[in-house]
Design a protein around this motif. Structure first.
Motif, PDB file in Angstrom:
ATOM      1  N   TYR A 207       4.185  -2.444  -0.122  1.00 27.69           N
ATOM      2  CA  TYR A 207       5.294  -1.653  -0.301  1.00 27.69           C
ATOM      3  C   TYR A 207       5.094  -0.765  -1.199  1.00 27.69           C
ATOM      4  O   TYR A 207       5.847  -1.031  -2.441  1.00 27.69           O
ATOM      5  CB  TYR A 207       6.385  -2.341  -0.339  1.00 27.69           C
ATOM      6  CG  TYR A 207       6.172  -3.626   1.095  1.00 27.69           C
ATOM      7  CD1 TYR A 207       6.583  -3.560   1.888  1.00 27.69           C
ATOM      8  CD2 TYR A 207       5.924  -4.938   0.696  1.00 27.69           C
ATOM      9  CE1 TYR A 207       7.163  -4.231   3.196  1.00 27.69           C
ATOM     10  CE2 TYR A 207       6.084  -5.701   1.710  1.00 27.69           C
ATOM     11  CZ  TYR A 207       6.056  -5.389   2.559  1.00 27.69           C
ATOM     12  OH  TYR A 207       6.377  -6.308   3.842  1.00 27.69           O
ATOM     13  N   PRO A 208       4.400   0.378  -1.146  1.00 23.50           N
ATOM     14  CA  PRO A 208       4.955   1.379  -2.629  1.00 23.50           C
ATOM     15  C   PRO A 208       6.034   1.858  -3.074  1.00 23.50           C
ATOM     16  O   PRO A 208       5.411   2.883  -3.366  1.00 23.50           O
ATOM     17  CB  PRO A 208       3.598   2.435  -2.503  1.00 23.50           C
ATOM     18  CG  PRO A 208       3.836   2.419  -0.835  1.00 23.50           C
ATOM     19  CD  PRO A 208       3.832   1.273  -0.164  1.00 23.50           C
TER      20      PRO A 208
ATOM     21  N   THR B 226      12.820   8.638  -3.003  1.00 21.93           N
ATOM     22  CA  THR B 226      12.041   7.413  -3.569  1.00 21.93           C
ATOM     23  C   THR B 226      11.455   7.808  -4.822  1.00 21.93           C
ATOM     24  O   THR B 226      11.151   8.594  -4.877  1.00 21.93           O
ATOM     25  CB  THR B 226      10.713   8.301  -2.153  1.00 21.93           C
ATOM     26  OG1 THR B 226      10.731   8.326  -0.817  1.00 21.93           O
ATOM     27  CG2 THR B 226       9.845   7.863  -2.558  1.00 21.93           C
ATOM     28  N   VAL B 227      11.233   6.698  -4.565  1.00 23.86           N
ATOM     29  CA  VAL B 227      11.031   5.837  -6.355  1.00 23.86           C
ATOM     30  C   VAL B 227       9.367   5.124  -5.669  1.00 23.86           C
ATOM     31  O   VAL B 227       9.262   4.535  -5.242  1.00 23.86           O
ATOM     32  CB  VAL B 227      11.516   5.065  -7.799  1.00 23.86           C
ATOM     33  CG1 VAL B 227      10.278   4.119  -8.413  1.00 23.86           C
ATOM     34  CG2 VAL B 227      12.831   5.713  -7.418  1.00 23.86           C
ATOM     35  N   ASP B 228       7.906   5.706  -6.613  1.00 23.85           N
ATOM     36  CA  ASP B 228       6.809   5.088  -6.572  1.00 23.85           C
ATOM     37  C   ASP B 228       7.171   3.708  -8.083  1.00 23.85           C
ATOM     38  O   ASP B 228       7.114   3.989  -8.268  1.00 23.85           O
ATOM     39  CB  ASP B 228       5.569   6.494  -7.541  1.00 23.85           C
ATOM     40  CG  ASP B 228       4.269   5.398  -6.669  1.00 23.85           C
ATOM     41  OD1 ASP B 228       4.277   4.412  -6.655  1.00 23.85           O
ATOM     42  OD2 ASP B 228       3.536   6.678  -7.650  1.00 23.85           O
ATOM     43  N   LEU B 229       6.902   2.676  -6.865  1.00 23.55           N
ATOM     44  CA  LEU B 229       6.840   1.384  -7.529  1.00 23.55           C
ATOM     45  C   LEU B 229       5.923   1.386  -8.067  1.00 23.55           C
ATOM     46  O   LEU B 229       5.963   0.604  -8.945  1.00 23.55           O
ATOM     47  CB  LEU B 229       7.490   0.499  -6.378  1.00 23.55           C
ATOM     48  CG  LEU B 229       8.812   0.642  -5.809  1.00 23.55           C
ATOM     49  CD1 LEU B 229       8.622  -0.311  -4.716  1.00 23.55           C
ATOM     50  CD2 LEU B 229       9.983   0.781  -7.338  1.00 23.55           C
TER      51      LEU B 229
ATOM     52  N   HIS C  39      10.973  -3.074  -0.115  1.00 25.55           N
ATOM     53  CA  HIS C  39       9.599  -4.405   0.216  1.00 25.55           C
ATOM     54  C   HIS C  39       9.934  -4.563   1.091  1.00 25.55           C
ATOM     55  O   HIS C  39      10.409  -5.321   2.159  1.00 25.55           O
ATOM     56  CB  HIS C  39      10.390  -5.310  -0.710  1.00 25.55           C
ATOM     57  CG  HIS C  39       9.628  -6.808  -1.046  1.00 25.55           C
ATOM     58  ND1 HIS C  39       9.452  -7.772   0.009  1.00 25.55           N
ATOM     59  CD2 HIS C  39       8.884  -6.746  -1.599  1.00 25.55           C
ATOM     60  CE1 HIS C  39       8.352  -9.115  -0.032  1.00 25.55           C
ATOM     61  NE2 HIS C  39       7.736  -8.601  -0.920  1.00 25.55           N
ATOM     62  N   GLY C  40      10.536  -3.531   1.816  1.00 26.08           N
ATOM     63  CA  GLY C  40       9.850  -3.156   3.720  1.00 26.08           C
ATOM     64  C   GLY C  40      11.164  -4.224   4.821  1.00 26.08           C
ATOM     65  O   GLY C  40      11.668  -3.792   5.539  1.00 26.08           O
TER      66      GLY C  40
END
Length: 235
Positions: free
Chosen positions: A142-143, A115-118, A176-177
């Protein structure tokens, strides 16, 4: 007299318009090519951590089977080409806020998710970062971006400390979902106390419902790359 004034006024007006046109063209060129820093090089395995003063890898070099987690020194981000007021530039944004787990059996990675924290991704431009978090990626909604393996990654053999091997990874990327199946090449390097994995995967923005920015003299290409360098510690 009035005709002479009008002629002078027209000449000054034309000169002013020409000057503005030159500044609009030359200004971005000078800034991009002579003032702005060059984009950082792609993430790679060139530097080997965990070496002693002689440059030889140190540590136990135990086997790699078992559970691992993404540790400090990990990075992920994007690399994309832009046209900025007629000038070609490369934009790079990165974050160290990356988490994930990996399970290795034998010489294969059998399970893994990352997981990357955008919202924490930063480039060299606050304005670009604002657009990235807002109208481009909508990180409030979309975090995160995630990747999960759907097939084992076969490294063939466990490398000695300092050596590298290559493999192909297949999984599902969610940005982005939107979720898509992706496959890409990666390189892994054994370190003194673990290993590192490096790679880059191309992304077509439309596949994830992302509209590439095109406004105010800025146009972003329809495709870019996600880059990553992951350092793994024992879980």
């Amino acid at each position: 007299m009035a005709g002479s004034i009008r002629r002078h006024w027209k000449r000054w007006l034309i000169a002013g318009v020409a000057t503005v046109a030159v500044l609009c063209t030359a200004g971005p060129y000078i800034y991009i090519n002579y003032v702005q820093d060059k984009p950082p090089a792609a993430l790679s395995l060139d530097d080997l951590p965990g070496s002693d003063s002689s440059g030889r890898p140190s540590g136990s070099g135990d086997g790699v089977e078992g559970a691992w987690r993404v540790g400090s020194g990990s990075q992920a981000g994007y690399r994309v080409d832009e046209v900025l007021f007629g000038q070609n530039v490369t934009a790079v944004g990165r974050t160290e806020k990356v988490t994930g787990e990996l399970e290795i059996e034998g010489n294969r990675a059998v399970n893994g998710s990352f997981t990357v924290d955008l919202a924490s991704v930063k480039s060299d431009s606050d304005q670009r970062d604002g657009q990235f978090r807002g109208r481009v990626m909508n990180t409030e909604r979309y975090p995160e971006a995630t990747f999960e393996l759907t097939e084992p990654v076969d490294f063939g053999s466990a490398p000695a400390v300092g050596e590298q091997v290559s493999a192909k990874a297949t999984g599902e990327l969610t940005v982005h979902g939107e979720t898509n199946s992706v496959s890409f090449e990666l390189d892994a390097q054994r370190t003194a106390d673990g290993f590192r994995v490096n790679g880059s995967l191309p992304v077509t923005f439309a596949d994830y419902g992302i509209e590439a920015p095109d406004f105010g003299g800025i146009k972003v290409e329809d495709e870019g790359n996600i880059e990553f360098l992951l350092a793994f510690d024992r879980a």
